[in-house]
Design a protein around this motif. Sequence first.
Motif, PDB file in Angstrom:
ATOM      1  N   LYS A 136      57.000  21.073  51.973  1.00 51.48           N
ATOM      2  CA  LYS A 136      57.179  19.670  51.577  1.00 51.48           C
ATOM      3  C   LYS A 136      57.520  19.525  50.098  1.00 51.48           C
ATOM      4  N   LEU A 137      56.797  20.306  49.274  1.00 50.73           N
ATOM      5  CA  LEU A 137      56.939  20.149  47.817  1.00 50.73           C
ATOM      6  C   LEU A 137      58.212  20.786  47.280  1.00 50.73           C
ATOM      7  N   LYS A 138      58.704  21.769  48.039  1.00 49.42           N
ATOM      8  CA  LYS A 138      59.762  22.607  47.497  1.00 49.42           C
ATOM      9  C   LYS A 138      60.956  21.775  47.014  1.00 49.42           C
ATOM     10  N   LYS A 139      61.372  20.862  47.882  1.00 45.54           N
ATOM     11  CA  LYS A 139      62.552  20.068  47.555  1.00 45.54           C
ATOM     12  C   LYS A 139      62.306  19.221  46.315  1.00 45.54           C
ATOM     13  N   GLU A 140      61.146  18.587  46.314  1.00 47.63           N
ATOM     14  CA  GLU A 140      60.815  17.702  45.188  1.00 47.63           C
ATOM     15  C   GLU A 140      60.755  18.487  43.877  1.00 47.63           C
ATOM     16  N   TYR A 141      60.071  19.623  43.900  1.00 50.96           N
ATOM     17  CA  TYR A 141      59.924  20.410  42.671  1.00 50.96           C
ATOM     18  C   TYR A 141      61.285  20.918  42.188  1.00 50.96           C
ATOM     19  N   GLU A 142      62.088  21.332  43.158  1.00 50.42           N
ATOM     20  CA  GLU A 142      63.354  21.911  42.738  1.00 50.42           C
ATOM     21  C   GLU A 142      64.276  20.853  42.167  1.00 50.42           C
ATOM     22  N   SER A 143      64.300  19.673  42.805  1.00 50.75           N
ATOM     23  CA  SER A 143      65.234  18.661  42.298  1.00 50.75           C
ATOM     24  C   SER A 143      64.685  18.005  41.036  1.00 50.75           C
ATOM     25  N   ALA A 144      63.364  17.769  40.988  1.00 55.51           N
ATOM     26  CA  ALA A 144      62.828  17.050  39.843  1.00 55.51           C
ATOM     27  C   ALA A 144      62.567  17.973  38.661  1.00 55.51           C
ATOM     28  N   TYR A 145      62.128  19.198  38.932  1.00 55.39           N
ATOM     29  CA  TYR A 145      61.703  20.061  37.819  1.00 55.39           C
ATOM     30  C   TYR A 145      62.478  21.366  37.749  1.00 55.39           C
ATOM     31  N   GLY A 146      63.333  21.599  38.733  1.00 52.78           N
ATOM     32  CA  GLY A 146      64.108  22.841  38.701  1.00 52.78           C
ATOM     33  C   GLY A 146      63.243  24.078  38.887  1.00 52.78           C
ATOM     34  N   VAL A 147      62.145  23.938  39.578  1.00 50.28           N
ATOM     35  CA  VAL A 147      61.268  25.094  39.722  1.00 50.28           C
ATOM     36  C   VAL A 147      60.823  25.205  41.180  1.00 50.28           C
ATOM     37  N   ASN A 148      60.717  26.445  41.629  1.00 49.59           N
ATOM     38  CA  ASN A 148      60.344  26.715  43.011  1.00 49.59           C
ATOM     39  C   ASN A 148      58.828  26.914  43.073  1.00 49.59           C
ATOM     40  N   PRO A 149      58.096  26.102  43.878  1.00 51.34           N
ATOM     41  CA  PRO A 149      56.651  26.317  43.985  1.00 51.34           C
ATOM     42  C   PRO A 149      56.386  27.519  44.893  1.00 51.34           C
ATOM     43  N   THR A 150      56.293  28.677  44.320  1.00 52.91           N
ATOM     44  CA  THR A 150      56.131  29.896  45.122  1.00 52.91           C
ATOM     45  C   THR A 150      54.713  29.983  45.667  1.00 52.91           C
ATOM     46  N   TYR A 151      54.531  30.823  46.687  1.00 53.76           N
ATOM     47  CA  TYR A 151      53.170  31.066  47.189  1.00 53.76           C
ATOM     48  C   TYR A 151      52.307  31.608  46.062  1.00 53.76           C
ATOM     49  N   LEU A 152      52.937  32.418  45.213  1.00 57.79           N
ATOM     50  CA  LEU A 152      52.185  33.014  44.120  1.00 57.79           C
ATOM     51  C   LEU A 152      51.561  31.919  43.239  1.00 57.79           C
ATOM     52  N   ALA A 153      52.318  30.835  43.045  1.00 59.64           N
ATOM     53  CA  ALA A 153      51.793  29.752  42.211  1.00 59.64           C
ATOM     54  C   ALA A 153      50.562  29.122  42.863  1.00 59.64           C
ATOM     55  N   PHE A 154      50.620  28.934  44.188  1.00 59.20           N
ATOM     56  CA  PHE A 154      49.464  28.392  44.906  1.00 59.20           C
ATOM     57  C   PHE A 154      48.258  29.323  44.765  1.00 59.20           C
ATOM     58  N   ILE A 155      48.530  30.604  44.977  1.00 55.62           N
ATOM     59  CA  ILE A 155      47.430  31.574  44.940  1.00 55.62           C
ATOM     60  C   ILE A 155      46.838  31.630  43.528  1.00 55.62           C
ATOM     61  N   ALA A 156      47.737  31.592  42.528  1.00 56.80           N
ATOM     62  CA  ALA A 156      47.261  31.652  41.144  1.00 56.80           C
ATOM     63  C   ALA A 156      46.381  30.440  40.833  1.00 56.80           C
ATOM     64  N   ARG A 157      46.825  29.273  41.317  1.00 56.06           N
ATOM     65  CA  ARG A 157      46.024  28.058  41.086  1.00 56.06           C
ATOM     66  C   ARG A 157      44.633  28.209  41.722  1.00 56.06           C
ATOM     67  N   ALA A 158      44.625  28.651  42.971  1.00 50.63           N
ATOM     68  CA  ALA A 158      43.356  28.791  43.682  1.00 50.63           C
ATOM     69  C   ALA A 158      42.486  29.851  43.008  1.00 50.63           C
ATOM     70  N   THR A 159      43.117  30.910  42.519  1.00 51.98           N
ATOM     71  CA  THR A 159      42.370  31.982  41.861  1.00 51.98           C
ATOM     72  C   THR A 159      41.691  31.463  40.594  1.00 51.98           C
ATOM     73  N   ASN A 215      48.271  22.762  36.086  1.00 49.94           N
ATOM     74  CA  ASN A 215      48.249  22.354  37.478  1.00 49.94           C
ATOM     75  C   ASN A 215      49.284  23.180  38.244  1.00 49.94           C
ATOM     76  N   LEU A 216      49.501  22.834  39.476  1.00 48.34           N
ATOM     77  CA  LEU A 216      50.386  23.662  40.291  1.00 48.34           C
ATOM     78  C   LEU A 216      51.783  23.754  39.703  1.00 48.34           C
ATOM     79  N   LEU A 217      52.290  22.613  39.256  1.00 48.41           N
ATOM     80  CA  LEU A 217      53.636  22.597  38.687  1.00 48.41           C
ATOM     81  C   LEU A 217      53.683  23.451  37.421  1.00 48.41           C
ATOM     82  N   GLY A 218      52.681  23.265  36.571  1.00 48.88           N
ATOM     83  CA  GLY A 218      52.635  24.028  35.326  1.00 48.88           C
ATOM     84  C   GLY A 218      52.562  25.517  35.608  1.00 48.88           C
ATOM     85  N   MET A 219      51.783  25.870  36.616  1.00 52.70           N
ATOM     86  CA  MET A 219      51.633  27.280  36.960  1.00 52.70           C
ATOM     87  C   MET A 219      52.955  27.848  37.460  1.00 52.70           C
ATOM     88  N   ALA A 220      53.624  27.076  38.318  1.00 50.12           N
ATOM     89  CA  ALA A 220      54.896  27.548  38.865  1.00 50.12           C
ATOM     90  C   ALA A 220      55.894  27.770  37.738  1.00 50.12           C
TER      91      ALA A 220
END
Lengths: 321, 450, 348
Positions: free
Chosen positions: B259-282, B333-338
């Motif tokens: 869901k987020l991928k499109k929004e992040y890529e168009s608005a921020y030019g960044v791909n919310p990778t799984y790694l970013a999610f895992i890093a946030r949770a970690t 946050n997630l965006l910052g991490m990505a």
Amino acid sequence: MSEKTYLQAISDGLREEMRRDKRVFVLGEDVGVYGGAFKVTLGFQEEFGPWRVLDMPLSETAIMGGATGAAMMGLRPVAEMQFADFVSCAWDHLVTVAAKQRWRAGTPVPIVLRLPSGGGFSGGPFHSQNPESSFAHIPGLKCVCPATPEDAKGLITAAIEDPNPVLFFEHKHLYRRIKGEVPDERYVTPIGKARIHAEGEDVTVITWGAMVYTAEEAAKAVDASVEIVDLRTIMPWDKQAVLDSARKTSKVLVLHEDTRTGGFGGEIAATIAEEAFEDLDAPVRRLAAPDCPVPFSPVLEKAYIPQVDDVVRALKELIEY
Amino acid sequence: MATGTAVEVVMPQMGVSVSEGTITKWSKQVGDQVEADETLLEISTDKVDTEVPSPASGVVSEILVQEGQTVEVGTVLARIGGEAGAAAPAAEPAPAPAPEPATQEAADESEAAAAEVAEPPAQPAEPVVPSENGKSFVSPVVARIASEHGIDPSQVPGTGAGGRVTKKDIQAFIEAGPPASMKASENVAAAAPPAAPQPTLASTPSQEPQAPGEGETLEPMSAMRRGIADHMRRSLDTSAHVTSAIEVDMSKVVAIRAKLKKEYESAYGVNPTYLAFIARATVETLRDYPWVNGELRGDQIVTKNFVNLGFAVELADGKGLIVPVVRNAETLNLLGMAKAIVDIAKRARDKQLTPDDVSGGSFTITNPGGYGTFHGTPVISQPQAGILGTYAIVKRPWVITDENGADAIAIRSIMNLTLTYDHRLVDGALAGRFLRDLRQRLQTWGESDY
Amino acid sequence: MSIARVAEPSGSLQEVKEWGLDREDLLQIYRNMLITRGVEERGHILYRQGKIPGSFYTGRGNEASSVGVAMAMGTDDVGTPLHRDMGVHITRGVEPWRILAQYMGRADGPTHGKDGNVHMADMNLGLVAMVSHLPAMLPVAVGCALAFRIREERRVAVAWSGEGAMARGDAHEGMNFAGVRQLPVVFICDNNQWAYSTPTHLEYAVEHLADRAAAYGFEGVVVDGTDVLAVYREAKRAIEKAREGGGPTLIENQTLRMEGHAVHDDAFYVPKELFERWAERDPIERYRTWLLDNADLTDEEEDEITGYVKKLLNDSLQRADESPQPDPSTLLDGVYATPEDLDTPHHK
């Protein structure tokens, strides 16, 4: 394309802008009826009339201050100092008013100040100087120093288009001595971009203005592949081109006609030392005029302005290092 | 002037920028008598037309340039007196009676005596002072190339001043291939790029390289490779490595990411990778487990109120590994991490990292899952206490329990996570709880969690 | 003896009407003079409270000169007022809260903290920001006039200087060039008798600075700079003359700088009697008397004006104090102009 002198190229570029843009006008001493001390504006007053080609009183302060006021009111003055040396009389308006007005008061001051500069013809201490480094040091001013007819036309056009005060250092020694192919159509040479005058592998010469040709002659006299970078504009200056060439050859000579201490070469050498240290295979060398006024006697002047032999010697030292 | 030496008449310089002039008229012809300062000829330049007064009295002995011709300033136009064709040698210029500008330019043009007088006191380059053996000074570029190729510059024949090794020398040396006697110098590694994990020289293997056996090729270790080798060995020698693994149902993360991928890529030019999610949770989980984010320093246990999160990044050429650090990851946050992950990975591959970028980590994530592996036992980056391994997400049949307590098999996106920890500080139960909480965060990721 | 014309004092209400001032204009002049002095008084208080960094300058005694000239300018005219000419900024419409923010180096001052005190101007109100090298602004104003002449616009530039600034070469070059080309520019010299601590006899040797105008080929006028209506009348004449192609005028407004050069200066070198004598000719008090005598200023009107000014200044002070400090990240903004910067009415 047609072959033009450096002087004709400046004249053509200026005339073309005056034809295109009614806001552009010329003011200076003897620029009208006489066509300028060097005839850059010859025939301009006939074409554009006395209110767009203004013969000014002997008043550099009024020329520069007047250009500043007119620029603030939306015109595009192209002011001429008869010799670059006389800009000292206009310092206040250039440095105190024009350079700082955009920053502190939000008012842009789009002026071109033409400055016939350089020596080599016994002009003496007051008709031969290269004061570009003094102005490169002033935030808000741009400094342009073309070496070829093509760049002279492209850069005068760029300078007139630019929304800032631009100092256009035109080298007197090149006026009629240097000819080259110049496109007939209008074009803009970007301010802040260097030009590789000659490609080479072994050693780099960073220079501008008339010294481009001195470097060219010297390059022929050494047994090495010499890259000559013509900086073209020294504020802003093309750091990337300089660093690229320094990284490529690892040996750099910075050459200028202005005096050594505080000359712009120091800034270039320092930047290379800071940003390309790990690419250097020899100390960055500077070759410049010694720290004294420009002498009159041809013998003394030759000892003052870096000559081909001086450049050859410096290049050899770098090559053999 | 009743000397036997001819006086030259040269094209004068009629203005500072004038380079040439045209002869419009000779007022005197060869054989005519002319007085000093009497008009000898008329010229025309870009700026002005003028008469040229004779520089001397005498008979015009030669006219070298004819009417209508254009010549450069300083060109000899005629000679007065002397014998035709026997001009004064340039080395002894007549004391300039000609109009001043002419002599100036004449002097300019002349390559003779004046030039030697004018020769500025030669400004010798600071001599290159050779040190005792004449070749120990290593220029910055040579030091860099030496370090990149693991070469001892003292083994390179120098052709520069005082036998110095030049850039060309070392490049030629590399192209020619290393001689058998070449040995990796310990000095070289000292100049290793800061990006490499700190090499400890003491433990650098320093065997004499042997001749390659049949079918083998030898290649010197790069400084980075030596640094990695040293660090890996040292870590295993230091920490008591134990690895625990856990399986995580990533279905929610997969759905939210899609869901987020499109929004992040168009608005921020960044791909919310799984790694970013895992890093946030970690980072969130580490808050509750300060020892996992801590280190042993002598007899002291160090805990930190920040998480400087390292990410193991493979270099583009596949020949090295670097661990850039995202500082204060707890503030992202997630965006910052990505964004931070994209930034450091890019800078690592472009070799734009600064020393600060690769030091000071408090915990590390390594992600070998990109190639499909589902388990591993990574080595801890010293002096940290743990490293999280992330592995491939695969769809698997999974037993789920519905709200009525009935079991069913569903297709779920499952990923294994490993925590390799230093058992000196972190016990197995603590590691287990850490993994459990981390799994909980990932499995219950909500749409409004960032 | 004077070469320049010495202007007569202000006249009756009837005369004033003939110059183009209606009753509301007359009250506006009074209001502007009060705001001018009020802003500087508030600034002085702020300075002593440590809220204004650097130095602080006022134009006390110069309110008639600055407001009177500014009232005579047309909407499209431009000017280069200096540090004693707060009345020009006020009259042209610069909001007092922005001036106070400027004093305090705040983000909402016209220079956003990049420059201080009266080194400011709103180009949209036809004002060019001064530099400390005061006479440098004279050739700049002449250049503005040159632009008007080249474009054949019916606009006028007004250039300010003090009697000290008149000693510099810039003043000569600017006036000479303006005279040679008969440019639409009016030179206002605020002769407040003291250039920092230097009295007039050490600055110039002519009787009146306005006498110099004759040497540049235009008219010089000496005006009592405490008489706002006389200043208005002479400025109006000169500006309209310039507008009609009649060339420059040099107007010398004679005043006394009623305070030190800046707040750190107690002006010990100015004879006390001189202050006392000129205090009797305080431009605001003088104009108030004229309004009472000639224009039937009522108590209600006066209360309304003073009440308005007081509220304006109090509100301004509060708003200025709420203005944030400038953001250090803006330091490099605008060192160089961009092409978009030229997208203003002035540069079309």
